[in-house]
Write a protein that holds these residues in place. Structure first.
Motif, short mmCIF file in Angstrom:
data_model
loop_
_atom_site.label_atom_id
_atom_site.label_comp_id
_atom_site.label_asym_id
_atom_site.label_seq_id
_atom_site.Cartn_x
_atom_site.Cartn_y
_atom_site.Cartn_z
N SER A 70 48.98 49.16 45.20
CA SER A 70 48.64 50.15 46.04
C SER A 70 48.77 51.59 45.06
CB SER A 70 49.60 50.38 47.26
OG SER A 70 49.27 51.72 47.88
N VAL A 71 50.15 51.57 44.19
CA VAL A 71 50.10 52.96 43.39
C VAL A 71 49.02 52.78 42.30
CG1 VAL A 71 51.80 53.84 41.92
CG2 VAL A 71 52.39 53.20 44.14
N MET A 72 48.91 51.70 41.74
CA MET A 72 48.00 51.60 40.59
C MET A 72 46.49 51.97 40.83
SD MET A 72 49.70 50.50 37.82
CE MET A 72 48.20 49.85 36.68
N ALA A 73 46.08 51.53 42.42
CA ALA A 73 44.69 51.76 42.65
C ALA A 73 44.65 53.30 42.91
CB ALA A 73 44.47 51.00 44.15
N LYS A 74 45.74 53.81 43.49
CA LYS A 74 45.78 55.24 43.81
C LYS A 74 45.78 56.20 42.35
CE LYS A 74 48.50 58.86 45.96
NZ LYS A 74 50.08 59.22 46.91
N GLY A 75 46.32 55.66 41.34
CA GLY A 75 46.40 56.41 40.17
C GLY A 75 44.90 56.29 39.70
N TYR A 76 44.49 54.95 39.51
CA TYR A 76 43.05 54.70 38.90
C TYR A 76 41.74 55.71 39.45
CZ TYR A 76 44.74 50.97 35.99
OH TYR A 76 45.35 50.08 35.12
N GLY A 77 42.17 55.84 40.95
CA GLY A 77 41.28 56.55 41.77
C GLY A 77 41.26 57.95 40.97
N ARG A 78 42.53 58.62 41.06
CA ARG A 78 42.55 59.95 40.52
C ARG A 78 42.12 60.17 39.33
NH1 ARG A 78 49.33 60.51 41.54
NH2 ARG A 78 49.24 60.90 43.84
N MET A 79 41.97 59.21 38.58
CA MET A 79 41.66 59.11 36.99
C MET A 79 40.15 58.76 37.00
SD MET A 79 44.95 57.99 34.63
CE MET A 79 44.03 58.45 33.04
N LYS A 80 39.48 58.48 38.16
CA LYS A 80 37.94 58.17 38.10
C LYS A 80 37.75 57.02 37.29
CE LYS A 80 37.08 61.76 40.91
NZ LYS A 80 38.29 62.49 40.99
N GLN A 81 38.50 55.85 37.42
CA GLN A 81 38.17 54.79 36.72
C GLN A 81 38.06 53.54 37.82
OE1 GLN A 81 41.59 53.99 34.07
NE2 GLN A 81 41.11 56.03 32.96
N PRO A 82 36.84 53.54 38.28
CA PRO A 82 36.60 52.43 39.44
C PRO A 82 36.69 51.09 38.66
CG PRO A 82 34.44 53.32 38.76
CD PRO A 82 35.72 54.37 37.98
N SER A 83 36.22 50.96 37.49
CA SER A 83 36.26 49.46 36.83
C SER A 83 37.64 48.94 36.61
CB SER A 83 35.60 49.42 35.39
OG SER A 83 36.42 50.41 34.50
N ALA A 84 38.64 49.97 36.61
CA ALA A 84 40.12 49.54 36.59
C ALA A 84 40.47 49.05 37.90
CB ALA A 84 40.85 50.74 36.04
N VAL A 85 40.04 49.86 38.71
CA VAL A 85 40.32 49.40 40.17
C VAL A 85 39.74 47.94 40.64
CG1 VAL A 85 39.97 49.88 43.05
CG2 VAL A 85 40.37 51.66 41.04
N THR A 86 38.82 47.55 40.06
CA THR A 86 38.10 46.20 40.33
C THR A 86 38.92 45.34 39.60
OG1 THR A 86 35.89 47.30 40.39
CG2 THR A 86 36.22 44.99 40.12
#
Length: 649
Positions: free
Chosen positions: A200-216
């Motif tokens: 959850s925390v990692m997904a939130k962080g990647y969202g802030r940094m605008k990195q959708p590929s990292a979320v996937t």
């Protein structure tokens, strides 16, 4: 009495009346010294005096903390005291006091003493330190502490997922994904569960940094490791995709949730509605509302406010007001409707429809929704933002008449007037300070005067604060130091920095950056580097950030010290900060304008710009500019060489 002048610009008095009889050679407005004699009632004065002495006594007790004394005491107590409960409490309290004072390095020194001299350090103590370090954004110190905890391998004080997730979140909050990933690797290496909380925390962080590929990639990894994601983790991933503008992927993720028998809740659909609103897809936002109802999720006030915001973004004001009227039909949402009405009024002002905004405020009262101080403050702030100062004053007078001496309204007016950057409005703001006790509002006036170059008035404002028992803080001094830097008056800037330290106000990173910037502006680059080295020697108490490195790197490149500039570049990269396009373009522009551009430096800067993701069209422009400039200087250099050879055969 407050900052009262012989006349006021607001009431049509000319600028000359502010000069208070000063000679033209001084050329600046001054506060009348009599305004610093603050008249207060006896009871209020006693109250403030008690509060002031209370603050002083707390500072005095905190300043009594002496790490050296604690060290010698600990070492002299012998092995029997290594597990003494009373002693442990004293050291735990010492850490709390250090953090309360902002002395991060001192707190970490006390923790190191505990680790090396006590039998063990409790997990609760580490948890307190972790929380404080996260608050101070000292993620490298937090990472180092987690590493030590793993190395000590004490069963009672091993980091758990909660503590590690806190550190990961702190790293992402300052865009240090490198630190977050190292902590994640440490968790895996030490057998700490990487569960739903971490995902959850990692997904939130990647969202802030605008990195959708990292979320996937994160979700795929969690699926491979059979991590049982809860609704919070799923919602964090949905939110990350919406922040990245990938609404389709967010919708696909919701369908995937359903397939895994995780039922979307109100937060899921509110996130989708908000994302659609941000993207200007108003039809999609209302489609998600319909889907929300089909999934037996009841729209709440967050849903409706998100829809109102979506309507405002595309100019559907009437539709936004219809939603607000629907909120009024439910008694539980009547108070919440006020927030929506306030947003609509502020939005109308920003669109140039001030009359409609004021009309809506009147209409609110007829519907039984009375505007509160926050509503008036929001609309006043919007009016000042679009330059309608006169209407803002009129609304301010109405609000103050209705909510007598409400500090929020005064503070909004003061802050707004100071942000205009115009002298007459800053003086009007200063006149209102007698009604406000908050240090932040006084700081706004100090900053306002400093930015327009009225530094004597800014210093008078600090005197006024002290007489009213409003203690200047680091923000106060930083604003004035920055003002002196802009005026190329480094002597007064250094004087204020020393005064701040002598007053017991610990300088923070912003204060250091302001002083470094002032030194660079005044040509004192060597002194700026000495201050930078002092920051670095504080053992993590104050860690240089992107701005620190940027100021120093640009200063050395501008002065032709390319080797030192690249050295600072390396330190910047090692610190986890990457040069951005604006910084690189600024340096390249100055290098090309220098008396003797260096071809190697120009080539390397162009490579750095490519690595920073500068667009192809922009890179073509800068390559062309560099080629023209270097060719011109080479031709000029050859001509000078030939002429010199002719003159000296």
């Amino acid at each position: 009495m407050g900052f009262l002048f012989p006349g006021s610009v607001r009431y049509g008095v000319s600028e000359q009346s502010f000069r208070c009889g000063q000679s033209k050679s001084e050329g600046r407005w001054r506060f009348r010294k009599s305004v610093l004699l603050v008249q207060k009632s006896r009871s209020e004065g006693d109250r403030n005096s008690e509060a002031h002495h209370g603050r002083r006594s707390r500072r005095d007790s905190e300043s009594d903390l002496n790490v050296e004394a604690l060290t010698s005491e600990l070492r002299s107590l012998g092995p029997r005291a290594r597990s003494d409960v009373v002693l442990y409490k004293r050291f735990h309290q010492a850490i709390e006091v250090c953090f309360a004072r902002g002395a991060v390095a001192q707190a970490m020194e006390v923790l190191a003493l505990m680790e090396s001299n006590l039998e063990f350090v409790r997990k609760s103590t580490y948890a307190v330190v972790a929380s404080r370090l996260a608050n101070f954004q000292q993620v490298e110190l937090l990472e180092a502490m987690l590493t030590r905890m793993w190395q000590r391998n004490q069963e009672k004080s091993m980091p758990d997922e909660r503590m590690c997730a806190l550190a990961v979140n702190a790293a992402f909050s300052i865009r240090r994904s490198d630190v977050a990933l190292r902590i994640l690797e440490g968790m895996r290496a030490e057998g700490v569960e990487v569960g739903a909380l971490t995902v959850s925390v990692m997904a939130k962080g990647y969202g802030r940094m605008k990195q959708p590929s990292a979320v996937t990639e994160l979700l795929n990894s969690a699926q491979q490791r059979n991590v049982d994601l809860d609704i919070v983790a799923w919602n964090s991933a949905v939110d990350a995709y919406t922040r990245c503008g990938q609404l389709d992927k967010a919708h696909e993720l919701v369908e995937q949730m359903k397939a895994q028998k995780v039922h979307p809740n109100e937060t899921t659909f509110n996130t989708l509605i908000k994302g659609a609103g941000r993207a200007g897809q108003i039809d999609a936002a209302f489609d998600y509302l319909s889907e929300m109802r089909r999934n037996a999720c009841r729209p709440n006030h967050v849903t409706k406010n998100s829809l109102i915001d979506a309507c405002m973004r595309v100019g559907l004001w009437d539709r936004a007001i219809e939603i607000l009227d629907q909120m009024l039909e439910e008694e539980s949402e009547r108070k919440l409707a006020l927030i929506g009405y306030t947003s609509v009024c502020a939005g109308l002002v920003k669109c140039g429809r001030e009359t409609d905004a004021l009309g809506l405020m009147s209409e609110m009262e007829s519907k039984g929704v009375d505007p509160d101080p926050a509503a008036y403050s929001s609309v006043i702030n919007s009016l000042i933002g679009v330059g309608n100062i006169d209407i803002a004053w009129n609304l301010f007078d109405i609000a103050i008449e209705r909510f007598e001496d409400d500090e929020e309204i005064y503070a909004t007016m003061v802050a707004g007037l100071c942000k205009t950057g115009k002298a007459k409005f800053v003086y009007q703001a200063a006149e209102l300070l007698e009604h406000i006790d908050s240090v932040s509002t006084h700081n706004a006036v100090v900053d306002g005067f400093a930015k327009i170059g009225r530094l004597a008035e800014a210093e008078d404002c600090i005197k006024f604060m002290r007489q009213r028992l409003v203690q200047p803080n680091v923000v106060t001094y930083t604003a004035l130091i920055d003002g002196y830097g802009r005026s190329r008056d480094i002597e007064n800037g250094l004087r204020l920095f020393r005064e701040m330290c002598n007053e017991g106000v610990a300088p923070d990173l912003i204060a250091f950056n302001a002083l470094i910037s002032s030194l660079v502006r005044c040509g004192c680059v060597v002194l700026a580097m000495q201050l930078f080295e002092e920051m670095s020697a504080r053992k993590g108490a104050i860690t240089p950030d992107f701005k620190t490195y940027s100021i120093l790197a640009q200063a050395h490149f501008y002065d032709g010290y390319f080797e030192k500039g690249w050295e600072i570049f390396g330190m910047m990269t090692d610190g986890g900060h990457k040069p951005n396009q604006r910084m690189l373009e600024s340096i390249l522009k100055r290098v090309l304008k220098s008396s003797k551009p260096d071809r190697d430096t120009v080539s390397r800067l162009l490579e750095e710009m490519t690595s920073a993701g500068v667009t192809d069209s922009t890179m073509r422009f800068w390559r062309m500019q560099a080629s023209k400039t270097l060719s011109r200087w080479e031709i000029s250099g050859n001509k000078n060489a030939e002429e010199k050879q002719r003159n000296n055969p």
